[in-house]
Structure formats: C-alpha cells, structure tokens
Design a protein around this motif. Sequence first.
Motif, PDB file in Angstrom:
ATOM      1  N   ALA A 319       0.821  -1.208   0.000  1.00 15.37           N
ATOM      2  CA  ALA A 319       0.000   0.000   0.000  1.00 15.37           C
ATOM      3  C   ALA A 319       0.857   1.261   0.000  1.00 15.37           C
ATOM      4  N   ALA A 320       1.902   1.286   0.804  1.00 15.96           N
ATOM      5  CA  ALA A 320       2.774   2.465   0.867  1.00 15.96           C
ATOM      6  C   ALA A 320       3.482   2.696  -0.465  1.00 15.96           C
ATOM      7  N   PHE A 321       3.913   1.631  -1.110  1.00 17.61           N
ATOM      8  CA  PHE A 321       4.575   1.763  -2.417  1.00 17.61           C
ATOM      9  C   PHE A 321       3.622   2.343  -3.456  1.00 17.61           C
ATOM     10  N   LEU A 322       2.396   1.850  -3.487  1.00 19.39           N
ATOM     11  CA  LEU A 322       1.417   2.339  -4.466  1.00 19.39           C
ATOM     12  C   LEU A 322       1.100   3.812  -4.234  1.00 19.39           C
ATOM     13  N   ALA A 323       0.980   4.206  -2.979  1.00 21.43           N
ATOM     14  CA  ALA A 323       0.680   5.604  -2.666  1.00 21.43           C
ATOM     15  C   ALA A 323       1.812   6.523  -3.127  1.00 21.43           C
ATOM     16  N   ALA A 324       3.049   6.117  -2.888  1.00 18.44           N
ATOM     17  CA  ALA A 324       4.193   6.924  -3.316  1.00 18.44           C
ATOM     18  C   ALA A 324       4.253   7.042  -4.835  1.00 18.44           C
ATOM     19  N   ALA A 325       3.953   5.950  -5.528  1.00 21.39           N
ATOM     20  CA  ALA A 325       4.050   5.929  -6.986  1.00 21.39           C
ATOM     21  C   ALA A 325       2.978   6.783  -7.660  1.00 21.39           C
ATOM     22  N   CYS A 326       1.853   7.001  -6.997  1.00 19.27           N
ATOM     23  CA  CYS A 326       0.722   7.691  -7.629  1.00 19.27           C
ATOM     24  C   CYS A 326       0.577   9.150  -7.211  1.00 19.27           C
ATOM     25  N   ALA A 327       1.509   9.679  -6.429  1.00 20.84           N
ATOM     26  CA  ALA A 327       1.369  11.047  -5.926  1.00 20.84           C
ATOM     27  C   ALA A 327       1.309  12.070  -7.061  1.00 20.84           C
ATOM     28  N   PHE A 328       2.230  12.004  -7.998  1.00 23.50           N
ATOM     29  CA  PHE A 328       2.243  12.970  -9.100  1.00 23.50           C
ATOM     30  C   PHE A 328       1.022  12.818 -10.009  1.00 23.50           C
ATOM     31  N   PRO A 329       0.613  11.605 -10.379  1.00 18.51           N
ATOM     32  CA  PRO A 329      -0.618  11.468 -11.177  1.00 18.51           C
ATOM     33  C   PRO A 329      -1.848  12.042 -10.488  1.00 18.51           C
TER      34      PRO A 329
END
Length: 450
Positions: A319-329
């Motif tokens: 979950a933490a990885f997905l949240a970090a990856a989607c911040a800019f989008p």
Amino acid sequence: MNAVNKSDLEVGEQASPGMIRRVIASSTAGTALEWFDYFAYGTAAALVFNEVFFSNMPPALGTLAAFLTFAAGFMARPLGAIFFGHLGDKRGRRFTLIITMTVMGGSTGLIGLLPTYDLIGVAAPLLLLLLRLVQGFCLGGEWGGATTLVLEHAPADRRTRYQMFVQQGAPLGTLLSTGLFNLFGLLSDEAFLAWGWRIPFLLSFVLLAIGLYMRLGIAESPLFEKAARADRLAKLPFATLLKTSWGRVIAGFFMVQLSVSGFYVVTTFMTNYGTETLEMPRSLVLNAILVGTVVEMVMIMIYSWAGDRFGAPRVFMVAAFLAAACAFPVFALVDTRQPALVVLGIVIGIGLVTSPFGIVGVILGSFYTDATRYSGLAVTYNIGGLVGGFMPAVGVAMIGASGGSSWGIALLLTIIGVSSLTGCIVGQQLLRRAASHESAAEEGYTLAAS
C-alpha cells in the motif's frame, strides 16, 4: 514486580462474541465521534475560519493562521498520548476512553458557540486556539485506546479485520463532517459565514450523548484485568516504553506518516488548494472528498482482509509503495480542473493513502508489550500526527513559493509514502530482533503480526 511481562491470557479467550461485538461497535462509534470533531475543525479551517476569526488579516495570512491553529491541535496530541497512555495502562482502557470522549466532544461543541473576531477581537482566535488544544490533547488518547481495547478482545486470527472497524471511525467522521459542511455550504455565503458553519460543531453535543451511552456499556479488556489482578502493570508505562521499545517508536513514527500526513495532504490541504489556488467550486471539492471517503471505507476493508490472509506488514508495504508511486498522477488529474478528472484524482489520492489505515493498528500493537500497549500505540501514532498537522500549512507555503504549481506538494506526498514503507520494514526487523532475544518470552509480545 516485573513491569514488562508476557501475559498467559490468549487474547480473546475470555471475551464472549457478544461482548466483542459491543466493544467493536462502541469503539467504532467513539472513534467516529472523535474524528468527526477533528475533521469538522479541519474543514472549517480551510473554508471559513480565516474570515470569522482572522478577519483582521489579509486573506492569505488569515488562511495560514487558521491552518496553524489546526496544526496546534497536533502539537497537543503527543502530550495527550503520554497522559492518557499512562492512565490507560494504569487505570484501564475503558475508564480512559470515557474521559477522552467527554472532554473532546464538549470542546468541539463550544467551538460552535464562539463569538467572532468582529465581536470580541483578539479573544476570539485565542479561545479558538484553546479549544483546539483541548481537542488535540484528548484525541491523543482516543485512537490508541480504542485500538488497544479491540485488539485485546479479538481472537488471534481475526485481529486485523476486527480492529478494521475501529479505523472505519475515521472515514465515518470525515463523511459526516464533510457531508454536513457540504449541506450547509448550499446556503448563501452570508448565511454560511454567519451561522451555517456552526451547526456541525453544535451537533457534537448530540453525538457525544450517543457515544457515551454506547461506551458506558462495554467491558474492560480481559488482558488488562488479568494483568491488574496479578499486579503486573508497569509503574511508569511511558518510561518503560522508552526503555524497552524506543527503536520501534521511531520506526512507527515513520510508518504512520502515510495515514496521517498523507491524509491531510489529500483532504484538508486539497480543499484549500482546489477552492483557493485552482478556484474550483467548493461543492466540487467537497463532493470529491465525500466520494473518496466512501472509497476509503471499501479500501480499508479490502486491505484488512488481505492483512489477515497474507500478513499485515506485507500488505502495508504494498500500500505504501502504491501511494508513493501515484502522488504525481493524483495532482496532475486535479490540476486539469475538469470535474470528472478532479474527482478521480482526489478519490485515488484518498483511497491510496488511507488504504493501510485498517492494518496499521495491528502492526503497531504487535510492536509493544502488554504493559505498554496503550502508551505505545498512542505515543507512536500521535507523534507521527504532530508532523501531519503541519502538512496543510506546509502545502500552502509550498504552493505560494512555486507560483501555484503542485509539483512540490506532489513530491512531498511521494516522500511520505517512502518514509512509511521504510518505517514498516525497519519496525519488522526490530521486532524480529526483540523476539529472537532469549528474554523475549518474558516481554509480552502477544500480538505478533504475521
């Protein structure tokens, strides 16, 4: 007396299914009330407090001042965590939770009765700040106590999904407070500023009565009661916590950043960013947050089920990885100003940063011993929350420094996700090291997260 001991009680062994259901229901309702109080303040700070309590300042400075009073509540939370954590580990979880609910609900209702700056001058923002500090102080003991109470009643194979209901109190509080502000936001600007914003705060008195009725009917943690009868409680829970678990407190501080700092970026800050910087309708942003909150509730359930199935730490890391990856989008979608894309961006942001909220409690609960669990959960979560409280103000300052661009706050959200991922990894390593120590059997890690 050995202050830090392993309980010989299998968690949930002495609690009937009916009592477990009552504990879950009352803890969820109480947490929903506490977070309703807190989120109502955050929404009002983003929308009206600059004009009601800081009308003597330019709009930008008034907004910043309102957000700083919002942040002040977070500064009081660690003190409340220490105070109520001590009380909860010495006097009992139920006793302490009744106090936190009563005082916080009362302080929130009083905010709805405060005179404006135009009526009493500087006394108005000072009284607002005082009540905000009381809110924060009491919230410092609420989440840790409610989570501890449910974890210590729940069967070992269902701890994650049971304590998930407590975490649903946060989106329920958000849903109720945002929904009420959205409803009264339909009033004219004059009516909303004059009295409409006060109604959600005044309703806290009603919710307090309901919450107290439910909370008074629950039983104390069987684990705590057995430890008390055996005279095995820590004399100074906070001191014992720092002596035995300081590394896990630090790891937990980073781990909770996604659920606290990240949350306030995509809700409280986003409300101001969407309405002030992007000049979008208030109703659009608030409706998007409402939809995002419903999605949050679903995501919490999914991730909590997965936590019991695959292991809470492993699911949290994903979950933490997905949240970090989607911040800019997420911010790219909001920046389009297209209603459908704005809603999509806010919904994705809320869903991703809050999805691990349903499992963070059981992971943190496994970090601490039976003698310090209330203190450990409360202190870890609220020290992390201290940083989260400044995120809206930091966001406003970063947007101003970047000329209205969102790249800086998107980068900050990415960093928050990475820090949570790192905290979980380090915390698990420290827990395994403690469990492998030859004296670990005497230290009471009865809630190990698989």
